[in-house]
Design a protein around this motif. Structure first.
Motif, mmCIF file in Angstrom:
data_model
loop_
_atom_site.group_PDB
_atom_site.id
_atom_site.type_symbol
_atom_site.label_atom_id
_atom_site.label_comp_id
_atom_site.label_asym_id
_atom_site.label_seq_id
_atom_site.Cartn_x
_atom_site.Cartn_y
_atom_site.Cartn_z
ATOM 1 N N VAL A 234 0.612 -0.930 0.011
ATOM 2 C CA VAL A 234 0.119 -0.064 0.172
ATOM 3 C C VAL A 234 0.666 1.688 -0.530
ATOM 4 C CG1 VAL A 234 -1.918 1.560 1.003
ATOM 5 C CG2 VAL A 234 -1.955 -1.035 1.071
ATOM 6 N N MET A 235 1.939 1.338 0.889
ATOM 7 C CA MET A 235 2.619 2.826 1.035
ATOM 8 C C MET A 235 3.292 2.776 -0.407
ATOM 9 S SD MET A 235 2.271 3.991 3.876
ATOM 10 C CE MET A 235 3.571 4.649 4.300
ATOM 11 N N ALA A 236 4.012 1.270 -1.144
ATOM 12 C CA ALA A 236 4.329 1.537 -2.259
ATOM 13 C C ALA A 236 4.001 2.229 -3.454
ATOM 14 C CB ALA A 236 5.405 0.408 -2.163
ATOM 15 N N GLY A 237 2.751 1.599 -3.505
ATOM 16 C CA GLY A 237 1.919 1.751 -4.636
ATOM 17 C C GLY A 237 1.698 1.296 -5.942
ATOM 18 N N ALA A 238 2.400 2.226 -6.637
ATOM 19 C CA ALA A 238 2.852 1.158 -8.112
ATOM 20 C C ALA A 238 4.172 0.503 -8.341
ATOM 21 C CB ALA A 238 2.286 2.064 -9.428
ATOM 22 N N GLU A 239 4.798 1.310 -7.560
ATOM 23 C CA GLU A 239 6.592 1.246 -7.295
ATOM 24 C C GLU A 239 6.710 -0.198 -7.025
ATOM 25 O OE1 GLU A 239 10.392 3.142 -6.418
ATOM 26 O OE2 GLU A 239 8.378 4.168 -5.372
ATOM 27 N N ALA A 240 5.591 -1.262 -6.679
ATOM 28 C CA ALA A 240 6.361 -1.933 -5.982
ATOM 29 C C ALA A 240 6.165 -3.035 -7.401
ATOM 30 C CB ALA A 240 5.201 -2.216 -4.945
ATOM 31 N N LEU A 241 5.534 -2.724 -7.893
ATOM 32 C CA LEU A 241 6.038 -3.639 -9.733
ATOM 33 C C LEU A 241 7.528 -4.045 -10.124
ATOM 34 C CD1 LEU A 241 1.944 -2.901 -10.702
ATOM 35 C CD2 LEU A 241 2.888 -5.048 -9.512
ATOM 36 N N ASP A 242 7.737 -2.478 -10.461
ATOM 37 C CA ASP A 242 8.810 -2.559 -9.965
ATOM 38 C C ASP A 242 9.892 -2.355 -10.438
ATOM 39 O OD1 ASP A 242 10.233 -1.253 -12.854
ATOM 40 O OD2 ASP A 242 10.371 0.527 -12.316
ATOM 41 N N VAL A 243 10.799 -4.098 -10.178
ATOM 42 C CA VAL A 243 11.647 -4.928 -9.339
ATOM 43 C C VAL A 243 12.094 -5.222 -10.631
ATOM 44 C CG1 VAL A 243 12.149 -6.258 -6.820
ATOM 45 C CG2 VAL A 243 10.173 -4.712 -7.021
ATOM 46 N N SER A 244 13.274 -4.982 -9.728
ATOM 47 C CA SER A 244 14.242 -5.889 -11.064
ATOM 48 C C SER A 244 14.716 -7.489 -10.525
ATOM 49 C CB SER A 244 16.037 -5.175 -10.927
ATOM 50 O OG SER A 244 16.362 -5.666 -9.435
ATOM 51 N N SER A 245 15.300 -8.683 -11.243
ATOM 52 C CA SER A 245 15.515 -9.469 -11.384
ATOM 53 C C SER A 245 16.403 -9.807 -10.165
ATOM 54 C CB SER A 245 15.708 -10.347 -12.561
ATOM 55 O OG SER A 245 17.002 -9.965 -13.300
ATOM 56 N N GLY A 246 17.080 -8.939 -9.946
ATOM 57 C CA GLY A 246 18.059 -8.700 -9.119
ATOM 58 C C GLY A 246 17.486 -8.693 -7.574
ATOM 59 N N ASP A 247 16.436 -7.795 -7.161
ATOM 60 C CA ASP A 247 15.925 -7.744 -6.376
ATOM 61 C C ASP A 247 14.895 -8.413 -5.723
ATOM 62 O OD1 ASP A 247 17.136 -4.884 -5.862
ATOM 63 O OD2 ASP A 247 16.306 -4.085 -6.812
ATOM 64 N N LEU A 248 14.436 -9.279 -6.737
ATOM 65 C CA LEU A 248 14.069 -10.310 -6.506
ATOM 66 C C LEU A 248 14.761 -11.560 -5.978
ATOM 67 C CD1 LEU A 248 11.012 -10.295 -9.600
ATOM 68 C CD2 LEU A 248 10.434 -10.264 -6.899
ATOM 69 N N PHE A 249 15.682 -12.127 -6.434
ATOM 70 C CA PHE A 249 16.122 -12.920 -6.466
ATOM 71 C C PHE A 249 16.399 -12.472 -4.671
ATOM 72 C CE2 PHE A 249 21.028 -13.963 -4.806
ATOM 73 C CZ PHE A 249 20.326 -15.941 -4.600
ATOM 74 N N TYR A 250 17.041 -10.976 -4.055
ATOM 75 C CA TYR A 250 17.537 -10.833 -2.800
ATOM 76 C C TYR A 250 16.554 -11.245 -1.940
ATOM 77 C CZ TYR A 250 22.864 -10.695 -4.199
ATOM 78 O OH TYR A 250 23.610 -10.385 -4.870
ATOM 79 N N LEU A 251 14.965 -10.098 -2.261
ATOM 80 C CA LEU A 251 14.351 -10.496 -1.933
ATOM 81 C C LEU A 251 13.072 -11.608 -0.937
ATOM 82 C CD1 LEU A 251 11.812 -7.547 -3.908
ATOM 83 C CD2 LEU A 251 12.583 -6.962 -1.337
ATOM 84 N N PHE A 252 13.820 -13.029 -2.380
ATOM 85 C CA PHE A 252 13.036 -14.352 -1.651
ATOM 86 C C PHE A 252 14.042 -14.674 -0.687
ATOM 87 C CE2 PHE A 252 14.322 -18.614 -2.181
ATOM 88 C CZ PHE A 252 13.256 -19.311 -2.382
ATOM 89 N N LEU A 253 15.363 -14.531 -0.865
ATOM 90 C CA LEU A 253 16.349 -14.331 0.057
ATOM 91 C C LEU A 253 15.650 -13.826 1.519
ATOM 92 C CD1 LEU A 253 19.463 -14.863 -1.385
ATOM 93 C CD2 LEU A 253 18.478 -16.422 -0.796
ATOM 94 N N PHE A 254 15.567 -12.715 1.772
ATOM 95 C CA PHE A 254 15.516 -11.641 3.100
ATOM 96 C C PHE A 254 14.254 -12.184 3.290
ATOM 97 C CE2 PHE A 254 15.230 -7.577 4.123
ATOM 98 C CZ PHE A 254 15.753 -6.919 5.091
#
Length: 298
Positions: free
Chosen positions: A197-217
């Motif tokens: 909710v706080m991130a808004g539309a920006e939440a959908l603009d995530v790089s593949s590299g960030d997704l990998f680290y977000l998965f680990l996180f």
């Protein structure tokens, strides 16, 4: 201690140590993510919630939903506290070093003791009061001599983490029927919703590299750590689990210093030593007192 009890104790100790190691990677992983903080909060919470739900379904099957229904106000409170602590950790990383955050966070057992005394009238011994004062002195030293390594918001959020964990601990004591894993699943889901909710539309603009680290996180550092801790903590005394969890503070600061060169400053190290010494001393005192009680009652 029988062979069976010793085996269970050893298993519990190893699980809690493994959980602390998982959690200690939080700062290091977060520093690899370039996404905005609220985006990180949303994805981390959502991924952790899904991972925890899958674990519960595998472990409990159809009984999973009964655990959620039976949580009551205690479980909901624990979930809210956990969401607040997790959100504060991610945001605090933008305003303070990992070492400072983890050291302030490590005061949670002492804060829990104070809250339990106020709310449930649990005994508050002089050694515990002394430990609280020493820990407070360590935190004041870190704040006064932060030398640009943390701003006011970073220190406040670090305090929110400690208080949130402390309140969750007291709620768990007060509502002993609460199953911690479903409660933390609720907490991570709340975290995900707030983050998106706080991130808004920006939440959908995530790089593949960030997704990998977000998965680990989310799935590894947070969810697996929670599963290991909630399983292992049932097999060993609470005081011992609290002492072992200090591994997170020590290793968390070590990882970011070793791999990222993030130096918290000499006064942070002095203050951190005071805090960790106070928490460890208080925990060891509680553990020894608990071991003497059966002998005194005999």
């Amino acid at each position: 201690m029988s062979d069976s009890a010793a085996s269970q104790h050893r298993k519990g100790t190893l699980l809690v140590v493994a959980a602390a190691i998982c959690w200690s990677l939080g700062g290091l992983i977060a520093r690899q993510i370039s996404a905005e903080a609220w985006v990180t909060v949303g994805w981390r919470g959502a991924i952790a919630a899904i991972a925890l739900l899958i674990f519960l379904l595998i472990r409990d099957g159809r009984g999973t939903w009964a655990h959620f229904r039976n949580m009551g106000p205690g479980g909901i409170g624990v979930g809210i506290c956990f969401a607040a602590a997790s959100i504060s950790f991610v945001i605090a990383l933008q305003h303070a070093t990992v070492a400072l955050i983890l050291v302030v966070q490590s005061t949670a057992p002492l804060v829990a003791g104070l809250l339990a005394w106020i709310w449930m009238r649990e005994s508050l011994s002089w050694p515990r009061v002394a430990a609280m004062l020493v820990a407070l002195g360590g935190i004041l030293l870190m704040v006064a001599k932060a030398e640009g390594h943390a701003d006011a918001l970073g220190m406040i959020l670090s305090g929110v983490i400690a208080v949130s964990f402390a309140v969750a601990t007291v709620l768990t004591r007060r509502y002993s029927h609460v199953r911690m894993t479903p409660a933390t699943c609720i907490g991570t889901a709340i975290m995900g919703v707030i983050g998106f909710v706080m991130a808004g539309a920006e939440a959908l603009d995530v790089s593949s590299g960030d997704l990998f680290y977000l998965f680990l996180f989310g799935a590894v550092q947070l969810a697996v750590g929670l599963i290991l801790f909630t399983t292992g903590a049932r097999l060993i005394p609470a005081a011992e689990a609290a002492l072992i969890s200090l591994v997170e503070t020590v290793l968390g600061a070590f990882w970011v210093f070793l791999f990222l060169g993030e130096n918290p400053g000499i006064y942070a190290l002095y203050g951190g030593a005071l805090v960790l010494g106070a928490v460890a001393g208080n925990t060891l005192y509680d553990q020894r007192r608990a071991q003497r009680q059966p002998l005194n009652a005999a």
